[in-house]
Write a protein that holds these residues in place. Structure first.
Motif, short mmCIF file in Angstrom:
data_model
loop_
_atom_site.label_atom_id
_atom_site.label_comp_id
_atom_site.label_asym_id
_atom_site.label_seq_id
_atom_site.Cartn_x
_atom_site.Cartn_y
_atom_site.Cartn_z
N ARG A 255 -46.70 24.47 42.65
CA ARG A 255 -46.70 23.27 43.48
C ARG A 255 -47.25 23.59 44.86
O ARG A 255 -47.43 24.74 45.23
CB ARG A 255 -45.29 22.69 43.60
CG ARG A 255 -44.75 22.26 42.27
CD ARG A 255 -43.30 21.88 42.31
NE ARG A 255 -42.78 21.91 40.98
CZ ARG A 255 -42.91 20.91 40.11
NH1 ARG A 255 -43.48 19.79 40.48
NH2 ARG A 255 -42.46 21.02 38.88
N ASN A 256 -47.44 22.54 45.59
CA ASN A 256 -47.98 22.72 46.94
C ASN A 256 -47.27 21.73 47.86
O ASN A 256 -47.89 20.87 48.47
CB ASN A 256 -49.49 22.47 46.89
CG ASN A 256 -50.16 22.89 48.16
OD1 ASN A 256 -49.60 23.68 48.93
ND2 ASN A 256 -51.34 22.35 48.41
N CYS A 257 -45.96 21.85 47.94
CA CYS A 257 -45.18 20.88 48.70
C CYS A 257 -45.53 20.99 50.19
O CYS A 257 -45.57 22.10 50.73
CB CYS A 257 -43.69 21.14 48.54
SG CYS A 257 -43.13 21.12 46.84
N GLY B 18 -37.64 31.23 44.84
CA GLY B 18 -39.03 31.66 44.97
C GLY B 18 -39.64 30.98 46.19
O GLY B 18 -38.91 30.67 47.15
N GLY B 19 -40.90 30.62 46.07
CA GLY B 19 -41.72 30.40 44.88
C GLY B 19 -40.96 29.70 43.75
O GLY B 19 -39.91 29.12 43.96
N ASN C 33 -41.39 28.36 52.55
CA ASN C 33 -42.00 29.69 52.59
C ASN C 33 -43.12 29.79 53.62
O ASN C 33 -43.57 30.88 53.95
CB ASN C 33 -42.50 30.09 51.21
CG ASN C 33 -41.35 30.40 50.28
OD1 ASN C 33 -40.21 30.52 50.72
ND2 ASN C 33 -41.63 30.52 49.00
N CYS D 39 -46.03 29.81 43.16
CA CYS D 39 -45.47 28.51 42.80
C CYS D 39 -46.64 27.61 42.43
O CYS D 39 -47.66 27.62 43.11
CB CYS D 39 -44.72 27.92 43.99
SG CYS D 39 -43.98 26.31 43.61
N CYS E 51 -43.48 23.44 52.74
CA CYS E 51 -42.70 24.40 51.93
C CYS E 51 -42.02 25.39 52.87
O CYS E 51 -42.65 25.91 53.79
CB CYS E 51 -43.64 25.12 50.97
SG CYS E 51 -42.89 26.53 50.15
N HIS F 205 -39.41 17.37 43.25
CA HIS F 205 -40.08 17.36 44.56
C HIS F 205 -40.93 16.11 44.76
O HIS F 205 -41.20 15.35 43.83
CB HIS F 205 -40.95 18.62 44.69
CG HIS F 205 -40.15 19.84 45.00
ND1 HIS F 205 -39.74 20.15 46.26
CD2 HIS F 205 -39.65 20.82 44.19
CE1 HIS F 205 -39.05 21.27 46.23
NE2 HIS F 205 -38.97 21.70 45.00
N TRP G 83 -35.67 15.95 53.20
CA TRP G 83 -36.50 17.11 53.54
C TRP G 83 -36.54 17.28 55.04
O TRP G 83 -36.84 16.34 55.78
CB TRP G 83 -37.92 16.90 53.00
CG TRP G 83 -38.69 18.17 52.98
CD1 TRP G 83 -39.53 18.62 53.95
CD2 TRP G 83 -38.70 19.15 51.95
NE1 TRP G 83 -40.05 19.84 53.59
CE2 TRP G 83 -39.56 20.19 52.36
CE3 TRP G 83 -38.05 19.27 50.72
CZ2 TRP G 83 -39.80 21.32 51.58
CZ3 TRP G 83 -38.30 20.39 49.94
CH2 TRP G 83 -39.16 21.39 50.38
S1 SF4 Z 1 -40.96 23.90 48.26
FE1 SF4 Z 1 -40.45 25.07 46.41
S2 SF4 Z 1 -41.55 24.00 44.76
FE2 SF4 Z 1 -42.47 23.34 46.71
S3 SF4 Z 1 -44.23 24.72 47.05
FE3 SF4 Z 1 -42.45 25.59 48.10
S4 SF4 Z 1 -41.58 27.03 46.64
FE4 SF4 Z 1 -42.89 25.65 45.49
#
Ligand code: SF4
Length: 180
Positions: free
Chosen positions: A15-17, A46-47, A22, A13, A20, A101, A159
């Motif tokens: 981005r670096n939310c 994903g990702g 994941n 991905c 996240c 985001h 969030w």
């Molecule tokens: S929340 Fe979604 S867009 Fe943000 S870093 Fe994780 S996978 Fe990427």
């Protein structure tokens, strides 16, 4: 096995939310293509799946060629309808969720407005499209620039830090589309 699979097709991905999902999901069982056919619905995520958008489009075609009849959804934060896979994917999914985001850029606003315009130009009668905007952005100045027509729904997304619960009828799996 549950009815719906939420399918991670890549962990990559751009981005670096913060927080996240994941980061918290632990080990996700990896499956083969044949396993996808066993679910009633598939949610591609994903990702950022659209980093490998052409492969996602091809994967959906392959599923349909194998007579997969279930609905197929997409979760993404990156659709640039100037690119062919990003336009093509809108023709092959039953619906998609698009998220703006927290750490957005002017490019994200441009892409979102371009996507909204595109939705007004194509036939969306059979497609469910949903826009989520991080609720922490509710006081940002970009709202005056945003076009929110053409979406079936547009909501603020609250969030939930380290909690990313799945709906009860879904299970999370990993199908390594990059390795194919
Ligand atoms: S929340 Fe979604 S867009 Fe943000 S870093 Fe994780 S996978 Fe990427």
């Amino acid at each position: 096995m549950k009815d719906v699979a939420r399918v991670i097709v890549t962990y990559d991905c751009p981005r670096n939310c913060p927080n996240c999902c994941n980061e918290h999901i632990g080990d996700v069982p990896e499956v083969k293509f044949e396993d996808l056919l066993k679910y009633k619905e598939l949610v591609i995520t994903g990702g950022e799946p659209m980093m490998i958008g052409a492969r996602v489009v091809e994967m959906i075609h392959r599923l349909r060629q194998r007579r997969y009849k279930g609905r197929i959804w997409l979760y993404t934060a990156e659709l640039n309808v100037k690119r062919w896979p990003d336009k093509a994917i809108l023709q092959v999914v039953d619906g998609f969720t698009y998220t703006l985001h927290y750490e957005y850029s002017q490019r994200d606003i441009t892409l979102l407005n371009r996507l909204t315009d595109h939705l007004g130009e194509i036939d969306t009668t059979k497609m469910n499209n949903r826009l989520l905007i991080d609720s922490r952005l509710s006081s940002e100045s970009f709202w005056t620039e945003l076009k929110l027509d053409n979406w079936n729904s547009a909501k603020l997304l609250v969030w939930k830090d380290d909690k990313c619960p799945l709906p009860g009828n879904e299970e999370l799996i990993f199908y390594d589309l990059e390795r194919e």
